[in-house]
Design a protein around this motif. Structure first.
Motif, mmCIF file in Angstrom:
data_model
loop_
_atom_site.group_PDB
_atom_site.id
_atom_site.type_symbol
_atom_site.label_atom_id
_atom_site.label_comp_id
_atom_site.label_asym_id
_atom_site.label_seq_id
_atom_site.Cartn_x
_atom_site.Cartn_y
_atom_site.Cartn_z
ATOM 1 N N ASP A 63 -118.656 -62.379 7.253
ATOM 2 C CA ASP A 63 -118.140 -63.015 5.885
ATOM 3 C C ASP A 63 -119.490 -64.150 4.954
ATOM 4 O O ASP A 63 -118.933 -63.820 3.552
ATOM 5 C CB ASP A 63 -117.261 -63.823 6.729
ATOM 6 C CG ASP A 63 -116.268 -63.710 7.624
ATOM 7 O OD1 ASP A 63 -116.037 -63.027 6.825
ATOM 8 O OD2 ASP A 63 -115.775 -64.765 7.938
ATOM 9 N N LEU A 64 -120.242 -63.486 5.210
ATOM 10 C CA LEU A 64 -121.315 -64.484 5.053
ATOM 11 C C LEU A 64 -122.185 -63.288 3.466
ATOM 12 O O LEU A 64 -122.376 -63.999 2.575
ATOM 13 C CB LEU A 64 -122.656 -65.102 5.533
ATOM 14 C CG LEU A 64 -123.694 -65.612 4.787
ATOM 15 C CD1 LEU A 64 -123.464 -66.986 4.201
ATOM 16 C CD2 LEU A 64 -124.822 -65.649 5.722
ATOM 17 N N GLY A 95 -118.971 -62.575 0.681
ATOM 18 C CA GLY A 95 -118.623 -63.678 0.096
ATOM 19 C C GLY A 95 -117.174 -64.198 0.109
ATOM 20 O O GLY A 95 -117.436 -65.249 -0.448
ATOM 21 N N LYS A 96 -117.292 -63.842 1.411
ATOM 22 C CA LYS A 96 -114.996 -64.232 1.210
ATOM 23 C C LYS A 96 -115.406 -66.106 2.122
ATOM 24 O O LYS A 96 -114.034 -66.265 1.773
ATOM 25 C CB LYS A 96 -114.362 -63.190 1.828
ATOM 26 C CG LYS A 96 -114.236 -62.243 1.258
ATOM 27 C CD LYS A 96 -113.846 -60.718 1.808
ATOM 28 C CE LYS A 96 -113.875 -59.138 0.749
ATOM 29 N NZ LYS A 96 -113.190 -58.077 1.625
ATOM 30 N N GLY A 97 -116.338 -65.991 3.504
ATOM 31 C CA GLY A 97 -115.823 -67.139 4.026
ATOM 32 C C GLY A 97 -115.035 -67.307 5.093
ATOM 33 O O GLY A 97 -114.683 -66.035 5.270
ATOM 34 N N TYR A 139 -121.267 -61.845 20.575
ATOM 35 C CA TYR A 139 -122.115 -61.877 19.194
ATOM 36 C C TYR A 139 -121.234 -60.614 18.297
ATOM 37 O O TYR A 139 -120.500 -61.480 17.855
ATOM 38 C CB TYR A 139 -123.676 -61.285 19.918
ATOM 39 C CG TYR A 139 -124.339 -60.346 18.395
ATOM 40 C CD1 TYR A 139 -125.369 -62.152 17.746
ATOM 41 C CD2 TYR A 139 -124.139 -59.205 17.911
ATOM 42 C CE1 TYR A 139 -125.612 -61.565 16.791
ATOM 43 C CE2 TYR A 139 -124.909 -58.552 17.046
ATOM 44 C CZ TYR A 139 -125.555 -59.699 16.080
ATOM 45 O OH TYR A 139 -125.665 -59.873 14.914
ATOM 46 N N LEU A 140 -120.964 -60.004 19.357
ATOM 47 C CA LEU A 140 -119.262 -59.232 18.007
ATOM 48 C C LEU A 140 -118.506 -59.696 17.562
ATOM 49 O O LEU A 140 -118.567 -59.293 16.709
ATOM 50 C CB LEU A 140 -119.395 -58.025 19.031
ATOM 51 C CG LEU A 140 -120.520 -57.111 19.366
ATOM 52 C CD1 LEU A 140 -120.022 -55.600 20.168
ATOM 53 C CD2 LEU A 140 -121.125 -56.019 18.891
ATOM 54 N N LEU A 141 -117.473 -60.700 19.030
ATOM 55 C CA LEU A 141 -116.781 -61.438 18.220
ATOM 56 C C LEU A 141 -117.005 -62.842 17.095
ATOM 57 O O LEU A 141 -115.776 -63.243 16.146
ATOM 58 C CB LEU A 141 -115.669 -61.586 19.733
ATOM 59 C CG LEU A 141 -115.657 -60.282 19.459
ATOM 60 C CD1 LEU A 141 -114.752 -61.192 21.832
ATOM 61 C CD2 LEU A 141 -114.696 -59.920 19.495
ATOM 62 N N ASP A 142 -118.012 -63.535 16.954
ATOM 63 C CA ASP A 142 -118.952 -64.251 16.820
ATOM 64 C C ASP A 142 -119.521 -64.683 15.476
ATOM 65 O O ASP A 142 -119.223 -64.860 14.160
ATOM 66 C CB ASP A 142 -118.704 -65.244 17.622
ATOM 67 C CG ASP A 142 -119.113 -67.070 16.553
ATOM 68 O OD1 ASP A 142 -118.459 -67.610 16.258
ATOM 69 O OD2 ASP A 142 -119.467 -67.895 17.173
ATOM 70 N N ALA A 181 -128.193 -69.431 9.227
ATOM 71 C CA ALA A 181 -126.420 -70.157 7.361
ATOM 72 C C ALA A 181 -125.343 -70.131 7.968
ATOM 73 O O ALA A 181 -124.729 -70.996 7.423
ATOM 74 C CB ALA A 181 -126.941 -68.986 6.390
ATOM 75 N N ILE A 182 -125.115 -69.390 9.099
ATOM 76 C CA ILE A 182 -123.767 -69.431 9.789
ATOM 77 C C ILE A 182 -123.850 -69.883 10.742
ATOM 78 O O ILE A 182 -122.397 -70.384 11.702
ATOM 79 C CB ILE A 182 -123.449 -68.408 10.004
ATOM 80 C CG1 ILE A 182 -124.209 -67.670 11.535
ATOM 81 C CG2 ILE A 182 -123.249 -67.350 9.210
ATOM 82 C CD1 ILE A 182 -123.704 -66.646 11.645
ATOM 83 N N GLY A 183 -125.193 -71.392 11.334
ATOM 84 C CA GLY A 183 -125.386 -71.980 12.465
ATOM 85 C C GLY A 183 -125.205 -71.795 13.618
ATOM 86 O O GLY A 183 -124.795 -71.532 14.502
#
Length: 104
Positions: A96-97, A100-102, A86-89, A45-47
């Motif tokens: 964020d997913l 729900g803030k995006g 992984y930790l920073l991205d 979902a986050i690509g």
């Protein structure tokens, strides 16, 4: 007296490598535990890579770091980079997913 300087240099190098090893294992361990505890459907979902891909990368790099290659070897540096990516991205995207803030 001529042998005092080289012995001290080896002691300093050992301490620096030990600190780097502990930091590398902490980074890789935290990233691995976080990847294991997340839902599998959130990763696409986050690509990013699927959950299994991240777990495999982080686990292999952590094992290679533990087997004696150390944090200064190629495998250790790749492991640190994978853990930090992984930790920073990925972790931020999953958070964020989940919240729900995006992005904004």
């Amino acid at each position: 007296m001529a042998y005092a300087a080289p012995i001290f240099v080896f002691d300093v190098r050992y301490v620096i490598e030990l600190v780097l090893l502990v930091l590398a294992l902490i980074i890789q361990g935290v990233a691995l535990v976080h990847a294991i505890t997340q839902r599998a459907d959130a990763f696409p979902a986050i690509g990013t890579l699927p959950k299994g891909g991240w777990i495999a990368i982080l686990a292999v790099c952590m094992v290679l770091t533990l087997l004696g290659f150390g944090p200064i070897s190629l495998f250790g540096l790749v492991g640190i980079a994978a853990g930090l990516i992984y930790l920073l991205d990925v972790r931020v995207g999953l958070r964020d997913l989940h919240d729900g803030k995006g992005f904004w």
